[in-house]
Design an enzyme around this catalytic site. Structure first.
Site, PDB file in Angstrom:
ATOM      1  N   CYS A 182       0.846  -1.178   0.000  1.00  0.00           N
ATOM      2  CA  CYS A 182       0.000   0.000   0.000  1.00  0.00           C
ATOM      3  C   CYS A 182       0.885   1.232   0.000  1.00  0.00           C
ATOM      4  O   CYS A 182       2.096   1.140   0.147  1.00  0.00           O
ATOM      5  CB  CYS A 182      -0.919   0.020   1.220  1.00  0.00           C
ATOM      6  SG  CYS A 182      -2.111  -1.330   1.264  1.00  0.00           S
ATOM      7  N   GLY A 233      -0.987   0.350  -4.737  1.00  0.00           N
ATOM      8  CA  GLY A 233      -2.290  -0.166  -4.327  1.00  0.00           C
ATOM      9  C   GLY A 233      -3.365   0.327  -5.255  1.00  0.00           C
ATOM     10  O   GLY A 233      -3.559   1.537  -5.392  1.00  0.00           O
ATOM     11  N   ASN A 289       0.922   1.186   5.961  1.00  0.00           N
ATOM     12  CA  ASN A 289       1.546   0.322   4.963  1.00  0.00           C
ATOM     13  C   ASN A 289       2.344  -0.728   5.722  1.00  0.00           C
ATOM     14  O   ASN A 289       3.285  -0.398   6.428  1.00  0.00           O
ATOM     15  CB  ASN A 289       2.461   1.157   4.050  1.00  0.00           C
ATOM     16  CG  ASN A 289       3.313   0.320   3.110  1.00  0.00           C
ATOM     17  OD1 ASN A 289       4.374   0.758   2.700  1.00  0.00           O
ATOM     18  ND2 ASN A 289       2.858  -0.866   2.764  1.00  0.00           N
ATOM     19  N   GLY A 290       1.971  -1.977   5.594  1.00  0.00           N
ATOM     20  CA  GLY A 290       2.677  -3.040   6.287  1.00  0.00           C
ATOM     21  C   GLY A 290       1.764  -4.185   6.657  1.00  0.00           C
ATOM     22  O   GLY A 290       0.709  -4.381   6.062  1.00  0.00           O
ATOM     23  N   TYR A 349      11.146  -4.500  -7.384  1.00  0.00           N
ATOM     24  CA  TYR A 349       9.872  -4.401  -8.092  1.00  0.00           C
ATOM     25  C   TYR A 349       8.923  -3.334  -7.547  1.00  0.00           C
ATOM     26  O   TYR A 349       8.335  -2.582  -8.312  1.00  0.00           O
ATOM     27  CB  TYR A 349       9.175  -5.766  -8.074  1.00  0.00           C
ATOM     28  CG  TYR A 349       7.795  -5.775  -8.687  1.00  0.00           C
ATOM     29  CD1 TYR A 349       7.614  -5.538 -10.049  1.00  0.00           C
ATOM     30  CD2 TYR A 349       6.670  -6.024  -7.911  1.00  0.00           C
ATOM     31  CE1 TYR A 349       6.351  -5.548 -10.616  1.00  0.00           C
ATOM     32  CE2 TYR A 349       5.399  -6.036  -8.475  1.00  0.00           C
ATOM     33  CZ  TYR A 349       5.238  -5.798  -9.825  1.00  0.00           C
ATOM     34  OH  TYR A 349       3.997  -5.805 -10.390  1.00  0.00           O
TER      35      TYR A 349
END
Length: 489
Positions: free
Chosen positions: A20, A46, A121-122, A261
């Site tokens: 995210c 996201g 985020n995580g 990536y």
């Protein structure tokens, strides 16, 4: 539970999805509009949903929607409905919790100390255990997201100030988190002690911004100040900016796959240009796994920088042998199996005039299930390629991620159940090679992977830097749920 669209042609579930992205700004004119621009730049992290929460000095305002930022937050009426000089936002790819509006962030709660919004985020690797304990204590959850666990821990803390309650909450969680939190008194940006997920601080004039990647600062015209350090908490308010480190120091382990990536190539992460690192990975591949060939071709777009590096190191010409369509939606209707099986060609098509009769080195960033690789290799064969040698710009992905990346269960990872020669035969490649773990670290500027590494590379090595409480203590029924409901990125 993650719901998969049966008509989704984007990647056939064969990519590691981009966690995210978070973005927040304090004390700025048109704060919500700036957050929307920042989220546009983070859209690659996201693509299922997006949300923004603003604070106008008296009350909080939230708009959350399924789908992309564009179409949801580029309307004047939406931005007008998010007044105030402070706002935070989030783009989501579900890794736990179902794909539903109730899980879209920022999540917001009215606490005894006032409103509290959080964008995360995580992945909290003990969220299930904490959730059960909180429910026993009387907590009523409104979502299936692990992020809501943080809200309840803050609400139930016995400490007096909101900051102390927030610190108390984070000391109870395990796993990875980069958070942007909005309160009536200020904004907080913080990373977990390992720094697994990224977070950068910038300034637009004197306005402080937090963002998942530096590219989001570029888009709004802000300058990068620095990365938030692992275990650091930066508090921004009308009184200024201050930093605290409330957690015991540990060896940082930022996610190495950001460089492979996840991050946009025009971002700078861990002090390095992502684009330059990816080119160096390609060069390492060329040195480790050379092959006689006529062309080096990337799988666009993520394989392109590594392919350039491979071509430059090997002396084999770089060409765009696969052309990507940028206009394919995620919900193309595919009537019947015949058309469904052609779905990959909606996104990628071989440049037949270039490939016919040629020996090709094909560069991709990773192999997950292998299904997309099979289709692309066959597409090149159909276009007349004499040989196809597949080179992968990451080591074999043999282990699932529990830190905010949507990976399949380990049994579905191709590299977890096949040797490299077996994978080559399955995919249909004349040869297959991955960059070595040490080669990946050399591309990051290190001699090799250290005994105590400075990145999280668990998806390649199985060396998880934290406890995986929910996995270790799960019952068989829990394991089924954990497989289907990975944690919120």
């Amino acid at each position: 539970m993650i719901t998969t669209n049966p008509f989704d042609t984007s990647d056939d579930g064969d990519k590691l999805h981009e966690e995210c992205g978070v973005f927040g700004i304090w004390d700025a004119d048109t704060a919500a509009a700036l957050v929307a621009l920042g989220l546009h730049a983070l859209q690659h992290r996201g693509q299922e949903a997006a949300g923004i929460t603003s604070f106008d000095g008296r009350q909080f305002h939230t708009h959350r929607a399924m789908g992309h930022v564009a179409g949801n937050f580029d309307r004047d009426d939406v931005i007008r409905g998010l007044p105030g000089r402070a706002a935070c936002g989030h783009v989501r790819y579900a890794t736990t919790g179902d794909t539903a509006l109730r899980n879209v962030q920022p999540l917001f709660a009215e606490l005894s100390s006032g409103g509290f919004a959080v964008a995360h985020n995580g992945n909290l690797s003990n969220a299930t255990k904490l959730r059960r304990e909180l429910v026993r204590r009387g907590a009523i959850f409104q979502s299936t997201s692990d992020t809501e666990t943080i809200l309840h821990l803050v609400a139930m803390s016995n400490y007096r100030t909101l900051l102390d309650r927030f610190i108390d909450a984070l000391k109870q969680v395990e796993g990875a988190y980069s958070l942007v939190c909005l309160t009536p008194e200020g904004m907080i940006g913080c990373r977990d002690p390992l720094g697994v997920r990224p977070l950068v601080m910038g300034r637009l004039g004197e306005n402080v911004i937090f963002a998942s990647e530096s590219v989001a600062l570029d888009v709004v015209g802000a300058r990068v100040v620095r990365e938030i350090e692992p275990g650091e908490m930066v508090i921004v308010s009308d009184a200024g900016v201050r930093s605290i480190k409330p957690f015991a120091p540990v060896n940082p382990r930022p996610c190495v796959f950001e460089h492979v990536y996840f991050a946009r190539p025009d971002s700078v992460m861990d002090g390095s240009s992502v684009y330059s690192v990816r080119k160096r990975i390609g060069a390492e591949l060329a040195m480790e796994s050379p092959v006689a060939a006529d062309l080096v071709i990337p799988v666009p777009d993520s394989g392109t920088p590594a392919a350039i590096g491979y071509a430059q190191e090997s002396g084999i010409p770089f060409e765009l042998g696969i052309i990507r369509s940028h206009y394919v939606g995620r919900t193309f209707i595919q009537p019947g199996d015949q058309v469904r099986h052609l779905g990959v060609k909606l996104k990628h098509n071989a440049n037949r005039a270039l490939i016919d009769g040629q020996r090709v080195v094909l560069i991709d960033d990773s192999i997950v299930r292998g299904t997309t690789s099979v289709k692309i290799l066959q597409m090149l064969r159909d276009a007349g390629a004499a040989e196809v040698h597949l080179r992968i710009a990451s080591p074999p992905t043999r282990h699932s991620c529990y830190y905010g990346v949507d990976t399949p269960e380990r049994a579905k990872l191709l590299a977890a159940k096949m040797t490299v020669p077996e994978m080559a035969a399955y995919i249909g490649a004349d040869s297959l090679a991955f960059v070595s773990v040490d080669g990946l670290y050399r591309a990051l500027g290190q001699e090799k992977r250290a005994a105590v590494p400075n990145h999280c590379d668990a998806c390649f090595t199985g060396d998880y830097p934290t406890r995986l409480t929910d996995q270790e203590e799960a019952t068989p029924l829990d394991q089924l749920a954990l497989t289907d409901e990975r944690v919120d990125a």
